[in-house]
Design an enzyme around this catalytic site. Structure first.
Site, PDB file in Angstrom:
ATOM      1  N   TYR A  24     -53.345   2.024  27.117  1.00 47.96           N
ATOM      2  CA  TYR A  24     -54.526   2.628  26.500  1.00 47.96           C
ATOM      3  C   TYR A  24     -55.145   3.720  27.378  1.00 47.96           C
ATOM      4  CZ  TYR A  24     -55.347  -0.842  22.695  1.00 47.96           C
ATOM      5  OH  TYR A  24     -55.284  -1.602  21.555  1.00 47.96           O
ATOM      6  N   GLY A  25     -54.862   3.627  28.677  1.00 43.12           N
ATOM      7  CA  GLY A  25     -55.619   4.413  29.657  1.00 43.12           C
ATOM      8  C   GLY A  25     -55.604   5.918  29.483  1.00 43.12           C
ATOM      9  N   GLU A  32     -46.726  -3.935  33.071  1.00 42.82           N
ATOM     10  CA  GLU A  32     -46.158  -4.287  31.751  1.00 42.82           C
ATOM     11  C   GLU A  32     -44.642  -4.450  31.833  1.00 42.82           C
ATOM     12  OE1 GLU A  32     -47.304  -4.857  28.469  1.00 42.82           O
ATOM     13  OE2 GLU A  32     -49.280  -5.038  29.375  1.00 42.82           O
ATOM     14  N   ASP A  65     -56.499  -7.030  24.389  1.00 44.27           N
ATOM     15  CA  ASP A  65     -56.196  -6.015  25.400  1.00 44.27           C
ATOM     16  C   ASP A  65     -55.038  -5.186  24.863  1.00 44.27           C
ATOM     17  OD1 ASP A  65     -56.234  -4.730  27.977  1.00 44.27           O
ATOM     18  OD2 ASP A  65     -54.451  -5.869  28.505  1.00 44.27           O
ATOM     19  N   SER A  66     -54.706  -4.140  25.608  1.00 42.81           N
ATOM     20  CA  SER A  66     -53.547  -3.340  25.225  1.00 42.81           C
ATOM     21  C   SER A  66     -52.243  -4.105  25.409  1.00 42.81           C
ATOM     22  CB  SER A  66     -53.500  -2.074  26.090  1.00 42.81           C
ATOM     23  OG  SER A  66     -53.407  -2.447  27.453  1.00 42.81           O
ATOM     24  N   CYS A  85     -59.557  -2.940  35.615  1.00 41.52           N
ATOM     25  CA  CYS A  85     -58.560  -2.973  34.541  1.00 41.52           C
ATOM     26  C   CYS A  85     -58.002  -4.387  34.585  1.00 41.52           C
ATOM     27  CB  CYS A  85     -57.454  -1.954  34.812  1.00 41.52           C
ATOM     28  SG  CYS A  85     -55.994  -2.185  33.771  1.00 41.52           S
ATOM     29  N   THR A  86     -57.903  -5.019  33.446  1.00 40.14           N
ATOM     30  CA  THR A  86     -57.523  -6.440  33.453  1.00 40.14           C
ATOM     31  C   THR A  86     -56.069  -6.681  33.852  1.00 40.14           C
ATOM     32  OG1 THR A  86     -57.174  -6.277  31.066  1.00 40.14           O
ATOM     33  CG2 THR A  86     -59.295  -7.150  31.815  1.00 40.14           C
ATOM     34  N   HIS A  87     -55.273  -5.615  33.908  1.00 33.27           N
ATOM     35  CA  HIS A  87     -53.917  -5.784  34.420  1.00 33.27           C
ATOM     36  C   HIS A  87     -53.923  -6.026  35.948  1.00 33.27           C
ATOM     37  CE1 HIS A  87     -52.643  -4.073  30.559  1.00 33.27           C
ATOM     38  NE2 HIS A  87     -51.393  -4.383  30.861  1.00 33.27           N
ATOM     39  N   CYS A 111     -60.431  -6.020  28.019  1.00 38.88           N
ATOM     40  CA  CYS A 111     -59.870  -4.719  28.379  1.00 38.88           C
ATOM     41  C   CYS A 111     -61.038  -3.842  28.819  1.00 38.88           C
ATOM     42  CB  CYS A 111     -59.192  -4.131  27.137  1.00 38.88           C
ATOM     43  SG  CYS A 111     -58.675  -2.410  27.309  1.00 38.88           S
ATOM     44  N   ASN A 112     -60.965  -3.379  30.059  1.00 32.62           N
ATOM     45  CA  ASN A 112     -62.060  -2.530  30.569  1.00 32.62           C
ATOM     46  C   ASN A 112     -62.117  -1.193  29.849  1.00 32.62           C
ATOM     47  OD1 ASN A 112     -63.279  -3.651  33.390  1.00 32.62           O
ATOM     48  ND2 ASN A 112     -61.185  -4.339  33.092  1.00 32.62           N
ATOM     49  N   THR A 113     -60.940  -0.655  29.503  1.00 35.36           N
ATOM     50  CA  THR A 113     -60.907   0.650  28.842  1.00 35.36           C
ATOM     51  C   THR A 113     -61.641   0.556  27.503  1.00 35.36           C
ATOM     52  OG1 THR A 113     -58.743   0.979  29.889  1.00 35.36           O
ATOM     53  CG2 THR A 113     -59.354   2.511  28.137  1.00 35.36           C
TER      54      THR A 113
HETATM   55  N1  DGL Z   1     -55.938  -3.717  30.633  1.00 34.72           N
HETATM   56  C1  DGL Z   1     -56.693  -2.632  30.125  1.00 34.72           C
HETATM   57  C2  DGL Z   1     -57.926  -2.347  30.880  1.00 34.72           C
HETATM   58  O1  DGL Z   1     -58.547  -3.292  31.303  1.00 34.72           O
HETATM   59  C3  DGL Z   1     -55.939  -1.459  29.533  1.00 34.72           C
HETATM   60  C4  DGL Z   1     -54.925  -0.819  30.389  1.00 34.72           C
HETATM   61  C5  DGL Z   1     -54.096   0.223  29.663  1.00 34.72           C
HETATM   62  O2  DGL Z   1     -53.519  -0.112  28.633  1.00 34.72           O
HETATM   63  O3  DGL Z   1     -54.048   1.363  30.119  1.00 34.72           O
HETATM   64  O4  DGL Z   1     -58.343  -1.251  31.041  1.00 34.72           O
END
Ligand code: DGL
Length: 270
Positions: free
Chosen positions: A43-44, A151, A11-12, A183-185, A74-76
């Site tokens: 990453y978004g 984060e 993931d990011s 988003c996994t966050h 990571c979904n992105t």
């Molecule tokens: N956790 C990531 C996701 O699932 C990336 C979030 C990010 O870095 O913007 O999309």
């Protein structure tokens, strides 16, 4: 690569740990090799081109260290890069988008999606949901403020509650059956999200379904860890290990693994 080799996840940053948590729950004999690209989070807001380059670089690191399968946590990345990696990866690789869609459609037809800007712009969740449930009404919203907040370790403060409230405000007059945490966050702050959208809305964490699918893939390839395996986990980050380890420990209670630094190409070169 054999059944004792680790599952690679990345993931990011911290977000993929919500997927690791699910691996620990469902597949406790598996060794985890995790990469958090904390030097380049978030990453978004990044371009598809950059994201594909970052994904290729991290995938190569995980493969080099012997990952027997890869779950893109990571979904992105799943939304914009997985279709490219799929054709290049010599071990089984899967992401979160289809898993999230499968879990969401079981809850009913009115489905909200919260995710990063890049994920929402890709339309990946909406397509995956519509392909299984054409009668679905889909309400996608990008929440660019949530990842930097999570984060930074701010998960419960009044400021965090205000940011989440403002981010989810468009849902307040919509009756939803399900809200995909795309988003996994976001599962890290699921209690806060639930308190804002109300208890009638089912929060969908795609990780549960994705890890189930991963287990089936490992079994199908006969590379599930042995029932008596004593797995050792490894966490790599491209940024500062201490900050990551601190937040990871908050999430897991304790993190029985080392966190070490692994460099990545700089943003300017990428
Ligand atoms: N956790 C990531 C996701 O699932 C990336 C979030 C990010 O870095 O913007 O999309």
């Amino acid at each position: 690569m054999n059944s004792a080799s680790p599952i690679g996840l990345y993931d990011s940053g911290l977000g993929g740990l919500s997927v690791v948590r699910e691996v620990f729950r469902q597949l406790p004999r598996e060794a985890v090799l995790y990469f958090g690209d904390t030097a380049r989070v978030p990453y978004g807001g990044r371009s598809v081109e950059d994201l594909i380059a970052f994904n290729r670089e991290i995938l190569a690191i995980l493969l080099e260290r012997g990952a027997k399968a890869v779950l893109v946590a990571c979904n992105t990345s799943s939304a914009v890069a997985l279709h490219v990696l799929d054709g290049e990866c010599p071990v089984p690789i899967l992401g979160l988008i289809e898993a999230g869609a499968r879990a969401a459609v079981r809850c009913g037809p009115r489905i909200g999606i919260i995710a990063t800007e890049a994920t929402i712009a890709s339309g990946a969740h909406a397509r995956a949901i519509a392909s299984i449930r054409p009668d679905a009404e889909i309400f996608p919203i990008a929440c660019p403020r949530l990842v930097p907040m999570i984060e930074s370790g701010d998960w419960t403060s009044e400021r965090a509650a205000a940011i989440v409230f403002e981010s989810l405000a468009p849902f307040l007059d919509v009756e939803l059956d399900a809200l995909v945490l795309g988003c996994t966050h976001y599962p890290i702050i699921s209690e806060l999200i639930q308190s804002i959208v109300g208890s009638r809305v089912e929060l969908v964490d795609p990780a549960q379904e994705a890890v189930r699918a991963l287990g089936e893939i490992l079994a199908g390839h006969e590379i599930l860890a042995e029932p008596d395996a004593q797995p050792a986990h490894d966490f790599l980050v491209s940024g500062v290990p201490e900050a990551f380890a601190q937040n990871a420990t908050r999430l897991f209670g304790s993190l029985a693994a080392s966190v070490s630094h692994h460099p990545v190409r700089s943003l300017i070169e990428s």
